[in-house]
Design a protein around this motif. Structure first.
Motif, PDB file in Angstrom:
ATOM      1  N   ALA A  35      39.362  50.248  28.542  1.00  0.00           N
ATOM      2  CA  ALA A  35      40.116  50.338  29.789  1.00  0.00           C
ATOM      3  C   ALA A  35      39.996  49.026  30.562  1.00  0.00           C
ATOM      4  O   ALA A  35      38.952  48.397  30.609  1.00  0.00           O
ATOM      5  N   ASP A  36      41.106  48.609  31.142  1.00  0.00           N
ATOM      6  CA  ASP A  36      41.098  47.434  32.008  1.00  0.00           C
ATOM      7  C   ASP A  36      40.577  47.827  33.380  1.00  0.00           C
ATOM      8  O   ASP A  36      40.779  48.944  33.837  1.00  0.00           O
ATOM      9  N   VAL A  37      39.920  46.884  34.037  1.00  0.00           N
ATOM     10  CA  VAL A  37      39.406  47.100  35.390  1.00  0.00           C
ATOM     11  C   VAL A  37      40.118  46.120  36.306  1.00  0.00           C
ATOM     12  O   VAL A  37      40.136  44.915  36.044  1.00  0.00           O
ATOM     13  N   THR A  38      40.726  46.619  37.375  1.00  0.00           N
ATOM     14  CA  THR A  38      41.406  45.770  38.346  1.00  0.00           C
ATOM     15  C   THR A  38      40.534  45.648  39.587  1.00  0.00           C
ATOM     16  O   THR A  38      40.104  46.652  40.154  1.00  0.00           O
ATOM     17  N   VAL A  39      40.284  44.399  39.982  1.00  0.00           N
ATOM     18  CA  VAL A  39      39.429  44.125  41.137  1.00  0.00           C
ATOM     19  C   VAL A  39      40.250  43.355  42.170  1.00  0.00           C
ATOM     20  O   VAL A  39      40.679  42.231  41.898  1.00  0.00           O
ATOM     21  N   PRO A  40      40.493  43.924  43.359  1.00  0.00           N
ATOM     22  CA  PRO A  40      41.210  43.166  44.394  1.00  0.00           C
ATOM     23  C   PRO A  40      40.290  42.079  44.962  1.00  0.00           C
ATOM     24  O   PRO A  40      39.111  42.307  45.197  1.00  0.00           O
ATOM     25  N   LEU A  41      40.853  40.907  45.167  1.00  0.00           N
ATOM     26  CA  LEU A  41      40.089  39.789  45.720  1.00  0.00           C
ATOM     27  C   LEU A  41      40.500  39.576  47.171  1.00  0.00           C
ATOM     28  O   LEU A  41      41.651  39.816  47.543  1.00  0.00           O
ATOM     29  N   PRO A  42      39.582  39.118  48.004  1.00  0.00           N
ATOM     30  CA  PRO A  42      39.914  38.940  49.428  1.00  0.00           C
ATOM     31  C   PRO A  42      40.857  37.753  49.631  1.00  0.00           C
ATOM     32  O   PRO A  42      40.811  36.768  48.894  1.00  0.00           O
ATOM     33  N   ASP A  43      41.725  37.878  50.659  1.00  0.00           N
ATOM     34  CA  ASP A  43      42.573  36.754  51.044  1.00  0.00           C
ATOM     35  C   ASP A  43      41.671  35.685  51.664  1.00  0.00           C
ATOM     36  O   ASP A  43      40.605  35.972  52.204  1.00  0.00           O
ATOM     37  N   GLY A  44      42.128  34.435  51.587  1.00  0.00           N
ATOM     38  CA  GLY A  44      41.311  33.385  52.177  1.00  0.00           C
ATOM     39  C   GLY A  44      42.019  32.053  52.167  1.00  0.00           C
ATOM     40  O   GLY A  44      43.177  31.933  51.776  1.00  0.00           O
ATOM     41  N   ILE A  53      44.848  25.193  51.579  1.00  0.00           N
ATOM     42  CA  ILE A  53      45.352  26.107  50.562  1.00  0.00           C
ATOM     43  C   ILE A  53      45.021  27.519  51.000  1.00  0.00           C
ATOM     44  O   ILE A  53      43.864  27.855  51.235  1.00  0.00           O
ATOM     45  N   THR A  54      46.072  28.330  51.128  1.00  0.00           N
ATOM     46  CA  THR A  54      45.915  29.723  51.526  1.00  0.00           C
ATOM     47  C   THR A  54      46.241  30.609  50.327  1.00  0.00           C
ATOM     48  O   THR A  54      47.259  30.405  49.653  1.00  0.00           O
ATOM     49  N   SER A  55      45.381  31.597  50.059  1.00  0.00           N
ATOM     50  CA  SER A  55      45.635  32.524  48.950  1.00  0.00           C
ATOM     51  C   SER A  55      45.736  33.943  49.494  1.00  0.00           C
ATOM     52  O   SER A  55      44.954  34.355  50.347  1.00  0.00           O
ATOM     53  N   VAL A  56      46.742  34.681  49.002  1.00  0.00           N
ATOM     54  CA  VAL A  56      46.961  36.062  49.434  1.00  0.00           C
ATOM     55  C   VAL A  56      47.300  36.921  48.223  1.00  0.00           C
ATOM     56  O   VAL A  56      47.879  36.448  47.243  1.00  0.00           O
ATOM     57  N   GLY A  57      46.947  38.185  48.283  1.00  0.00           N
ATOM     58  CA  GLY A  57      47.320  39.152  47.261  1.00  0.00           C
ATOM     59  C   GLY A  57      46.696  38.897  45.897  1.00  0.00           C
ATOM     60  O   GLY A  57      47.268  39.286  44.887  1.00  0.00           O
ATOM     61  N   GLU A  58      45.550  38.267  45.845  1.00  0.00           N
ATOM     62  CA  GLU A  58      44.934  37.981  44.551  1.00  0.00           C
ATOM     63  C   GLU A  58      44.206  39.207  44.018  1.00  0.00           C
ATOM     64  O   GLU A  58      43.661  40.005  44.769  1.00  0.00           O
ATOM     65  N   ARG A  59      44.205  39.330  42.699  1.00  0.00           N
ATOM     66  CA  ARG A  59      43.434  40.378  42.035  1.00  0.00           C
ATOM     67  C   ARG A  59      43.029  39.864  40.667  1.00  0.00           C
ATOM     68  O   ARG A  59      43.708  39.026  40.079  1.00  0.00           O
ATOM     69  N   ALA A  60      41.931  40.363  40.181  1.00  0.00           N
ATOM     70  CA  ALA A  60      41.440  40.012  38.851  1.00  0.00           C
ATOM     71  C   ALA A  60      41.537  41.249  37.961  1.00  0.00           C
ATOM     72  O   ALA A  60      41.224  42.358  38.389  1.00  0.00           O
ATOM     73  N   ILE A  61      41.985  41.063  36.732  1.00  0.00           N
ATOM     74  CA  ILE A  61      42.028  42.135  35.743  1.00  0.00           C
ATOM     75  C   ILE A  61      41.025  41.761  34.653  1.00  0.00           C
ATOM     76  O   ILE A  61      41.149  40.709  34.031  1.00  0.00           O
ATOM     77  N   ILE A  62      40.032  42.599  34.452  1.00  0.00           N
ATOM     78  CA  ILE A  62      38.983  42.344  33.474  1.00  0.00           C
ATOM     79  C   ILE A  62      39.215  43.277  32.290  1.00  0.00           C
ATOM     80  O   ILE A  62      39.309  44.492  32.458  1.00  0.00           O
ATOM     81  N   SER A  68      36.466  42.554  20.306  1.00  0.00           N
ATOM     82  CA  SER A  68      36.056  43.963  20.376  1.00  0.00           C
ATOM     83  C   SER A  68      34.613  44.173  19.948  1.00  0.00           C
ATOM     84  O   SER A  68      34.286  45.107  19.232  1.00  0.00           O
ATOM     85  N   ASN A  69      33.748  43.266  20.370  1.00  0.00           N
ATOM     86  CA  ASN A  69      32.345  43.406  19.996  1.00  0.00           C
ATOM     87  C   ASN A  69      31.498  43.987  21.120  1.00  0.00           C
ATOM     88  O   ASN A  69      30.301  44.141  20.961  1.00  0.00           O
ATOM     89  N   GLY A  70      32.092  44.276  22.259  1.00  0.00           N
ATOM     90  CA  GLY A  70      31.362  44.882  23.360  1.00  0.00           C
ATOM     91  C   GLY A  70      30.682  43.892  24.268  1.00  0.00           C
ATOM     92  O   GLY A  70      30.259  44.233  25.365  1.00  0.00           O
ATOM     93  N   ALA A  71      30.522  42.654  23.826  1.00  0.00           N
ATOM     94  CA  ALA A  71      29.813  41.664  24.635  1.00  0.00           C
ATOM     95  C   ALA A  71      30.760  40.768  25.418  1.00  0.00           C
ATOM     96  O   ALA A  71      30.439  40.328  26.508  1.00  0.00           O
ATOM     97  N   GLY A  72      31.923  40.476  24.879  1.00  0.00           N
ATOM     98  CA  GLY A  72      32.845  39.542  25.517  1.00  0.00           C
ATOM     99  C   GLY A  72      33.827  40.228  26.438  1.00  0.00           C
ATOM    100  O   GLY A  72      34.157  41.396  26.276  1.00  0.00           O
ATOM    101  N   ARG A  73      34.291  39.496  27.413  1.00  0.00           N
ATOM    102  CA  ARG A  73      35.295  39.997  28.347  1.00  0.00           C
ATOM    103  C   ARG A  73      36.340  38.911  28.570  1.00  0.00           C
ATOM    104  O   ARG A  73      36.060  37.732  28.474  1.00  0.00           O
ATOM    105  N   THR A  74      37.555  39.321  28.895  1.00  0.00           N
ATOM    106  CA  THR A  74      38.644  38.428  29.255  1.00  0.00           C
ATOM    107  C   THR A  74      39.057  38.776  30.670  1.00  0.00           C
ATOM    108  O   THR A  74      39.080  39.946  31.033  1.00  0.00           O
ATOM    109  N   SER A  75      39.361  37.770  31.474  1.00  0.00           N
ATOM    110  CA  SER A  75      39.814  38.071  32.832  1.00  0.00           C
ATOM    111  C   SER A  75      41.105  37.317  33.124  1.00  0.00           C
ATOM    112  O   SER A  75      41.308  36.203  32.639  1.00  0.00           O
ATOM    113  N   TRP A  76      41.952  37.960  33.890  1.00  0.00           N
ATOM    114  CA  TRP A  76      43.214  37.390  34.336  1.00  0.00           C
ATOM    115  C   TRP A  76      43.222  37.474  35.856  1.00  0.00           C
ATOM    116  O   TRP A  76      42.869  38.493  36.421  1.00  0.00           O
ATOM    117  N   VAL A  77      43.637  36.395  36.501  1.00  0.00           N
ATOM    118  CA  VAL A  77      43.698  36.378  37.959  1.00  0.00           C
ATOM    119  C   VAL A  77      45.145  36.155  38.363  1.00  0.00           C
ATOM    120  O   VAL A  77      45.798  35.232  37.860  1.00  0.00           O
TER     121      VAL A  77
END
Length: 87
Positions: A35-44, A53-62, A68-77
């Motif tokens: 399952a993917d995990v979505t994490v909202p990131l704070p604006d700043g 530089i102003t950032s808004v509406g950011e989120r990370a998907i892990i 598929s070895n259980g140890a590695g992760r990929t993230s998208w921002v």
């Protein structure tokens, strides 16, 4: 049949039964968490000499890695950034 041969046959039968149970549990047991995990990131914002530089509406998907070895992760921002120069 001799007693030694009977004992080896019993051990062999138990070994085959154990192998079959191990394979079945491997196929139908709990799989890896996919399952993917979505994490909202704070604006700043961040400021430097002549730029802001102003950032808004950011989120990370892990997600699990492709290995598929259980140890590695990929993230998208994802999100929006607005660079502003101080002219």
């Amino acid at each position: 049949m001799s007693e030694g041969l009977m004992s080896r046959l019993r051990i062999g039968k138990w070994g085959v039964a154990f192998a079959v149970v191990t394979i079945v549990v491997g196929f139908f047991g709990p799989g890896s968490a996919s399952a993917d995990v979505t994490v909202p990131l704070p604006d700043g914002h961040i400021e430097g000499p002549g730029v802001r530089i102003t950032s808004v509406g950011e989120r990370a998907i892990i997600s699990p890695s492709l290995a598929s070895n259980g140890a590695g992760r990929t993230s998208w921002v994802t999100g929006m950034s607005d660079p502003t120069t101080g002219r």
